[in-house]
Every structure is written in C-alpha cells, then in structure tokens.
Design a protein around this motif. Sequence first.
Motif, PDB file in Angstrom:
ATOM      1  N   SER A 119      -1.486   2.210   6.065  1.00 49.04           N
ATOM      2  CA  SER A 119      -3.276   2.751   5.972  1.00 49.04           C
ATOM      3  C   SER A 119      -4.548   2.262   5.358  1.00 49.04           C
ATOM      4  O   SER A 119      -5.297   1.400   6.173  1.00 49.04           O
ATOM      5  CB  SER A 119      -3.336   4.121   5.165  1.00 49.04           C
ATOM      6  N   ILE A 120      -4.581   1.831   4.607  1.00 52.10           N
ATOM      7  CA  ILE A 120      -5.314   0.176   3.524  1.00 52.10           C
ATOM      8  C   ILE A 120      -5.788  -0.290   4.041  1.00 52.10           C
ATOM      9  O   ILE A 120      -7.016  -0.693   5.352  1.00 52.10           O
ATOM     10  CB  ILE A 120      -4.916   0.847   2.626  1.00 52.10           C
ATOM     11  N   LYS A 121      -4.766  -1.104   5.168  1.00 48.24           N
ATOM     12  CA  LYS A 121      -4.308  -2.245   5.928  1.00 48.24           C
ATOM     13  C   LYS A 121      -5.165  -2.385   7.002  1.00 48.24           C
ATOM     14  O   LYS A 121      -5.928  -2.982   7.801  1.00 48.24           O
ATOM     15  CB  LYS A 121      -3.042  -2.540   6.274  1.00 48.24           C
ATOM     16  N   GLN A 122      -4.521  -1.089   7.737  1.00 48.23           N
ATOM     17  CA  GLN A 122      -5.311  -0.640   8.949  1.00 48.23           C
ATOM     18  C   GLN A 122      -6.700  -0.364   8.941  1.00 48.23           C
ATOM     19  O   GLN A 122      -7.350  -1.096   9.760  1.00 48.23           O
ATOM     20  CB  GLN A 122      -4.971   0.248   9.942  1.00 48.23           C
ATOM     21  N   GLU A 162       4.555   4.572  -0.589  1.00 39.44           N
ATOM     22  CA  GLU A 162       3.725   3.601  -0.968  1.00 39.44           C
ATOM     23  C   GLU A 162       3.423   2.527   0.162  1.00 39.44           C
ATOM     24  O   GLU A 162       2.552   2.026   0.234  1.00 39.44           O
ATOM     25  CB  GLU A 162       3.976   2.760  -1.927  1.00 39.44           C
ATOM     26  N   ILE A 163       4.759   1.534   0.560  1.00 42.26           N
ATOM     27  CA  ILE A 163       4.276   1.260   1.694  1.00 42.26           C
ATOM     28  C   ILE A 163       3.155   1.685   2.990  1.00 42.26           C
ATOM     29  O   ILE A 163       2.124   1.142   3.288  1.00 42.26           O
ATOM     30  CB  ILE A 163       5.394   0.624   2.760  1.00 42.26           C
ATOM     31  N   LYS A 164       3.689   3.074   3.277  1.00 44.06           N
ATOM     32  CA  LYS A 164       2.785   3.638   4.302  1.00 44.06           C
ATOM     33  C   LYS A 164       1.560   4.022   3.780  1.00 44.06           C
ATOM     34  O   LYS A 164       0.326   3.811   4.452  1.00 44.06           O
ATOM     35  CB  LYS A 164       3.405   4.831   4.211  1.00 44.06           C
TER      36      LYS A 164
END
Length: 129
Positions: A117-120, A111-113
């Motif tokens: 990815s969404i943040k990037q 979930e953190i990954k």
Amino acid sequence: MYELEFIKEKVENETGLKLETKSRDLDSTIARWLYFKIAKLNTGYSLTQIGGLVNRDHSTVIYGLNNVDYELKTSKALQRKYNMLDVICKAHLNYKKTSDIDEAIELLNAEIKKLLSIKQEFFELNTNT
C-alpha cells in the motif's frame, strides 16, 4: 544463554549496531531496548541475565522495557523492524506447533500488504506530479 545470544545477534544484524558497547546514543539505546523486549517476551531468563549479555544491569533493562513501547508507537519504521525481529526470534525459539507458524505468516502477510500500500501511494504521488 543460547536464546539470548541468538536474539542479540539478530538485533545487531538488523540494526548494524553492537549492543554491548558503552554508547548511549539514541540508536544504540533503542536497539538495546528492542533486544530487552524480545528477550523478555521470548525467554525465561531474568532481567539480570538479559542485561548482562549486553553489559547492562537489571534496572537498565527495566528502564528500557518501560520506554520501548512509546518509541514503537511513535515510529512506524521501528515498529516494522521490531515486528520482523520478533517473528524471526519466535520462529527460531518458540514455535511448537503449526498454528504458531500460521499466526506468524498472517502477521507477515499483513506487513507485506501495508508495504504494498505504501509502495502504491508512493507510485501514485510520483506519477501525478
């Protein structure tokens, strides 16, 4: 009933909603459905007992259990909320061995990954415009 009260409290804290109210608005209804699903999967209580804690009968619990998966499939935010609540409740109620905890850590790392990815993607969209 400790387990049900624990799950109820966690869902209420996460959603900011009281589950035992008579409100039938969508947010309150879905919050109760999350509670129903987590309680059913993580405790041995009957549907009557699960529903009773939030002033609902067993048929309402059945209805919620039959509909919550559709809502989870259609809302990534709700799915993330459910995953987090489920892990928290399992950690508190069900982990009997370290491999159970390791599995939860793997789920949280996944979930953190996804969030990174969404943040990037968000960062790239905002810097390219």
